[in-house]
Design an enzyme around this catalytic site. Structure first.
Site, PDB file in Angstrom:
ATOM      1  N   GLY A   8     -15.662  33.676 -16.777  1.00 41.15           N
ATOM      2  CA  GLY A   8     -14.843  32.985 -17.767  1.00 41.15           C
ATOM      3  C   GLY A   8     -14.387  33.919 -18.862  1.00 41.15           C
ATOM      4  O   GLY A   8     -14.287  33.548 -20.026  1.00 41.15           O
ATOM      5  N   TYR A 143     -19.229  15.942 -20.320  1.00 44.67           N
ATOM      6  CA  TYR A 143     -19.511  17.273 -20.861  1.00 44.67           C
ATOM      7  C   TYR A 143     -20.946  17.334 -21.376  1.00 44.67           C
ATOM      8  O   TYR A 143     -21.698  18.260 -21.076  1.00 44.67           O
ATOM      9  CB  TYR A 143     -18.519  17.573 -21.985  1.00 44.67           C
ATOM     10  CG  TYR A 143     -18.706  18.914 -22.659  1.00 44.67           C
ATOM     11  CD1 TYR A 143     -18.338  20.094 -22.026  1.00 44.67           C
ATOM     12  CD2 TYR A 143     -19.223  18.996 -23.953  1.00 44.67           C
ATOM     13  CE1 TYR A 143     -18.480  21.323 -22.656  1.00 44.67           C
ATOM     14  CE2 TYR A 143     -19.370  20.210 -24.587  1.00 44.67           C
ATOM     15  CZ  TYR A 143     -19.001  21.381 -23.935  1.00 44.67           C
ATOM     16  OH  TYR A 143     -19.161  22.590 -24.555  1.00 44.67           O
TER      17      TYR A 143
END
Length: 317
Positions: A8, A143
């Site tokens: 990422g 999340y």
């Protein structure tokens, strides 16, 4: 840490963390891991190696670990809170199936792993002020669910297999370098962009909604320092509360007006983001991080605002 893979690496945290690691650890190798469509560019590409690294492709990650003799993995792959509510199954796949891949590779190849948790791992039943390090975690978002599971799985792999897992619970992060994407606290970045552009800011979060925030340089420092900490002092590992400043929209606007007096803001509350924000703590207690590995932030609201405005004026001119 010597040879590091940042998965990422082109995201909000990863783009700056990769460069910090390359500057701070010049004797090793920091690999910028990316997915197609989010390839590194500019200095991020020219300053070190880059490899396609889809967290859901275990063989791809394992091959990179072998190729560069990786000893530490920063696993930053995730869908942020608001985006994860729109795409819950994709969020689960990236954040849970991807995490299992990373932990298994780390177990087999003896890597240390940093997978960030978040203020989003808490829920409406968590104490809102001075949220303790150890407290109830019953989030109401996908999340948040994945972040609680991340903490538990990381602890499991440490206790069961001896994998050196470590983590922090990031608050909302504010940066001038890379725009965030799909987070509940994104407004605290977007407000500075609007101010520098001379635009009125339309705030999606209601006035009086307090959330923990942190300037990116402090967040990067935390991500590096916890991995450098002596393991015998770490009692919690996954994951430490870290805090810097608890803010609501009007406070940020008032700080900006010290430097841009005619800055204007009005409210159009986003129900999804507001629901998420209302389920999070106002302020976390980070005493354990301070005691166990010396955590301490450097920026407050006014010093952050000065720095943000200065850099954004240069960036956007």
């Amino acid at each position: 840490m010597k040879n590091i893979l940042v998965i990422g690496s082109t995201g909000q945290i990863g783009s700056e963390l990769t460069m910090k690691l390359r500057r701070d650890l010049p004797g090793g190798t920091t690999v910028a891991g990316y997915i197609p469509g989010a390839e590194p560019k500019g200095v991020l590409l020219s300053s070190g190696p880059a490899e396609e690294a889809n967290v859901c492709n275990a063989k791809q990650i394992a091959d990179i670990v072998d190729k560069y003799d990786i000893d530490t993995i920063y696993n930053l792959a995730a869908l942020l809170s608001a985006t994860a509510e729109r795409l819950p199954l994709k969020a689960w796949d990236i954040q849970m199936n991807g995490l299992i891949n990373i932990l298994e590779i780390a177990r087999e190849k003896r890597c240390a792993v940093f997978t960030p948790s978040s203020i989003g791992s808490f829920g409406p039943s968590t104490p809102r002020e001075d949220t303790p390090q150890d407290t109830i975690q019953r989030p109401t978002t996908m999340y948040g669910v994945t972040k609680v599971a991340t903490e538990l799985l990381s602890d499991y792999y440490f206790h069961r297999f001896g994998v050196d897992t470590r983590s922090v619970r990031f608050p909302g992060l504010i940066s001038y370098t890379t725009l965030p994407g799909g987070g509940t606290t994104d407004y605290a970045v977007e407000i500075y962009y609007a101010a520098v552009k001379g635009e009125e800011f339309i705030c999606p979060i209601a006035p009086g909604t307090y959330m923990d925030m942190m300037y990116m340089p402090d967040a990067l420092k935390a991500a590096v320092d916890i991995m450098r900490a002596k393991p015998r002092y770490l009692k919690h590992r996954n994951a430490f509360n870290i805090a810097s400043m608890s803010l609501e929209p009007e406070e940020i606007a008032a700080s900006i007006r010290k430097y841009i007096p005619d800055f204007k803001m009005r409210y159009e509350v986003d129900p999804i983001r507001q629901h998420i924000a209302d389920s999070w703590p106002d302020r976390m207690d980070d005493t354990c991080a301070r005691k166990e590995w010396g955590w301490s932030p450097s920026f407050d609201l006014d010093s952050m605002t000065r720095d943000m405005l200065e850099h954004l004026r240069t960036k956007l001119q």
